[in-house]
Design a protein around this motif. Sequence first.
Motif, PDB file in Angstrom:
ATOM      1  N   ARG A 195      -6.655   1.385  -1.336  1.00  0.00           N
ATOM      2  CA  ARG A 195      -5.721   2.549  -0.719  1.00  0.00           C
ATOM      3  C   ARG A 195      -5.215   2.167   0.521  1.00  0.00           C
ATOM      4  O   ARG A 195      -5.724   1.600   1.412  1.00  0.00           O
ATOM      5  CB  ARG A 195      -6.664   3.524  -0.442  1.00  0.00           C
ATOM      6  N   ARG A 196      -3.825   2.221   0.395  1.00  0.00           N
ATOM      7  CA  ARG A 196      -2.901   1.769   1.642  1.00  0.00           C
ATOM      8  C   ARG A 196      -1.911   2.564   1.624  1.00  0.00           C
ATOM      9  O   ARG A 196      -1.143   2.832   0.704  1.00  0.00           O
ATOM     10  CB  ARG A 196      -2.693   0.107   1.339  1.00  0.00           C
ATOM     11  N   ALA A 197      -1.618   3.199   2.825  1.00  0.00           N
ATOM     12  CA  ALA A 197      -0.142   3.778   3.155  1.00  0.00           C
ATOM     13  C   ALA A 197       0.817   2.891   3.373  1.00  0.00           C
ATOM     14  O   ALA A 197       0.676   1.805   3.789  1.00  0.00           O
ATOM     15  CB  ALA A 197      -0.408   4.706   4.477  1.00  0.00           C
ATOM     16  N   LEU A 198       2.183   3.342   2.948  1.00  0.00           N
ATOM     17  CA  LEU A 198       3.447   2.872   3.394  1.00  0.00           C
ATOM     18  C   LEU A 198       3.466   2.323   4.679  1.00  0.00           C
ATOM     19  O   LEU A 198       3.142   3.096   5.527  1.00  0.00           O
ATOM     20  CB  LEU A 198       4.598   3.333   2.679  1.00  0.00           C
ATOM     21  N   GLY A 199       4.014   1.113   4.997  1.00  0.00           N
ATOM     22  CA  GLY A 199       4.010   0.644   6.139  1.00  0.00           C
ATOM     23  C   GLY A 199       2.746   0.025   6.943  1.00  0.00           C
ATOM     24  O   GLY A 199       3.142  -0.600   8.024  1.00  0.00           O
ATOM     25  N   LYS A 200       1.470   0.010   6.241  1.00  0.00           N
ATOM     26  CA  LYS A 200       0.583  -0.548   6.885  1.00  0.00           C
ATOM     27  C   LYS A 200       0.222  -1.875   6.264  1.00  0.00           C
ATOM     28  O   LYS A 200       0.627  -2.122   5.136  1.00  0.00           O
ATOM     29  CB  LYS A 200      -0.625   0.288   6.537  1.00  0.00           C
ATOM     30  N   GLY A 201      -0.355  -2.632   7.098  1.00  0.00           N
ATOM     31  CA  GLY A 201      -0.612  -4.340   6.518  1.00  0.00           C
ATOM     32  C   GLY A 201      -1.831  -4.023   5.661  1.00  0.00           C
ATOM     33  O   GLY A 201      -2.243  -3.096   5.382  1.00  0.00           O
ATOM     34  N   ALA A 202      -1.994  -5.283   5.379  1.00  0.00           N
ATOM     35  CA  ALA A 202      -3.394  -5.616   4.394  1.00  0.00           C
ATOM     36  C   ALA A 202      -4.746  -5.544   5.217  1.00  0.00           C
ATOM     37  O   ALA A 202      -5.464  -6.011   4.781  1.00  0.00           O
ATOM     38  CB  ALA A 202      -3.297  -6.998   3.691  1.00  0.00           C
ATOM     39  N   LYS A 203      -4.764  -4.824   6.430  1.00  0.00           N
ATOM     40  CA  LYS A 203      -6.014  -4.996   7.214  1.00  0.00           C
ATOM     41  C   LYS A 203      -7.146  -4.175   6.217  1.00  0.00           C
ATOM     42  O   LYS A 203      -6.948  -3.392   5.739  1.00  0.00           O
ATOM     43  CB  LYS A 203      -5.716  -4.039   8.310  1.00  0.00           C
ATOM     44  N   GLY A 204      -8.151  -4.932   6.217  1.00  0.00           N
ATOM     45  CA  GLY A 204      -9.241  -4.482   5.175  1.00  0.00           C
ATOM     46  C   GLY A 204      -8.963  -4.799   3.821  1.00  0.00           C
ATOM     47  O   GLY A 204      -9.811  -4.449   2.989  1.00  0.00           O
ATOM     48  N   SER A 205      -7.791  -5.194   3.560  1.00  0.00           N
ATOM     49  CA  SER A 205      -7.397  -5.477   2.010  1.00  0.00           C
ATOM     50  C   SER A 205      -8.526  -6.849   1.530  1.00  0.00           C
ATOM     51  O   SER A 205      -8.863  -7.552   2.417  1.00  0.00           O
ATOM     52  CB  SER A 205      -6.101  -5.573   1.793  1.00  0.00           C
ATOM     53  N   LYS A 206      -8.344  -7.100   0.127  1.00  0.00           N
ATOM     54  CA  LYS A 206      -9.056  -8.230  -0.349  1.00  0.00           C
ATOM     55  C   LYS A 206      -8.312  -9.389  -0.759  1.00  0.00           C
ATOM     56  O   LYS A 206      -7.443  -9.219  -1.770  1.00  0.00           O
ATOM     57  CB  LYS A 206     -10.248  -7.636  -1.391  1.00  0.00           C
ATOM     58  N   GLU A 207      -8.345 -10.574  -0.393  1.00  0.00           N
ATOM     59  CA  GLU A 207      -7.399 -11.486  -0.857  1.00  0.00           C
ATOM     60  C   GLU A 207      -7.718 -11.950  -2.322  1.00  0.00           C
ATOM     61  O   GLU A 207      -8.694 -11.857  -2.570  1.00  0.00           O
ATOM     62  CB  GLU A 207      -7.346 -12.721   0.262  1.00  0.00           C
ATOM     63  N   LEU A 208      -6.497 -12.387  -3.110  1.00  0.00           N
ATOM     64  CA  LEU A 208      -6.974 -12.683  -4.338  1.00  0.00           C
ATOM     65  C   LEU A 208      -7.541 -14.020  -4.086  1.00  0.00           C
ATOM     66  O   LEU A 208      -7.098 -14.959  -3.318  1.00  0.00           O
ATOM     67  CB  LEU A 208      -5.563 -12.749  -5.005  1.00  0.00           C
ATOM     68  N   PRO A 209      -8.391 -14.503  -5.262  1.00  0.00           N
ATOM     69  CA  PRO A 209      -8.973 -15.886  -5.106  1.00  0.00           C
ATOM     70  C   PRO A 209      -7.694 -16.885  -5.435  1.00  0.00           C
ATOM     71  O   PRO A 209      -6.943 -16.734  -6.105  1.00  0.00           O
ATOM     72  CB  PRO A 209      -9.699 -16.096  -6.113  1.00  0.00           C
TER      73      PRO A 209
END
Length: 220
Positions: A195-209
């Motif tokens: 879940r990510r709001a517009l304008g927010k970066g990928a903090k806490g996101s999971k990178e693709l292999p």
Amino acid sequence: MNDKLPEMRASDAERDQIAEVLRDALAEGRLTTEEFGERLDAVYQARTRSELVPLTADLPQGAGPEQDVRPAARGRDWAARFGGRATSTGALALMSGFVRKGTWVAPRRFTAVAFWGGGEIDLREARFEDREIVIQATAIMGGVNVIVPPDAEVLIRGVGIMGGFDHSAAGSGAPGAVRITVTGFAFWGGVGVERRALGKGAKGSKELPGDGQGRPEGRR
């Protein structure tokens, strides 16, 4: 005296847009691998818009490089985000990558396959063909990342076999919000849902292999 106006030159963005239509058609079985290769070569050799149009004229959403998709309604006005013809129903990353983002119309069922590649499905600005949609994601030695609006209802039913299928974003949403079901499987790969709001970066996101360019680790 020649009054004929010169043809409009095609831009790189327009070529890329037509290439995405062709990739969708390949993933959906509308084009053979040979047909896809021939048309893709023609896309990047095209100099004008008129040369691009015939390449997708017999495919869904193939009217040409000037398609118009209404932008998604912002805020909590979810009712205004439902309806419309799906822009894309599938994507294939075969030792490559794909991205679906911005103001597109997500279908009732979207099929994504990543084999030795990576893909991103961003639904934050999307419209939705229906209030309930299904993302069928398969990642084999690759990765698929699904980004959903922070107030969407999210159901996750996928499994990972020697890989990862992220269930952390599952949960209820705002009243009347879209219901997004993410299913499928990951084998030696990963499917991430965040879940990510517009304008927010990928903090806490999971990178693709992979190496960030649609290629899995260990392959260059």
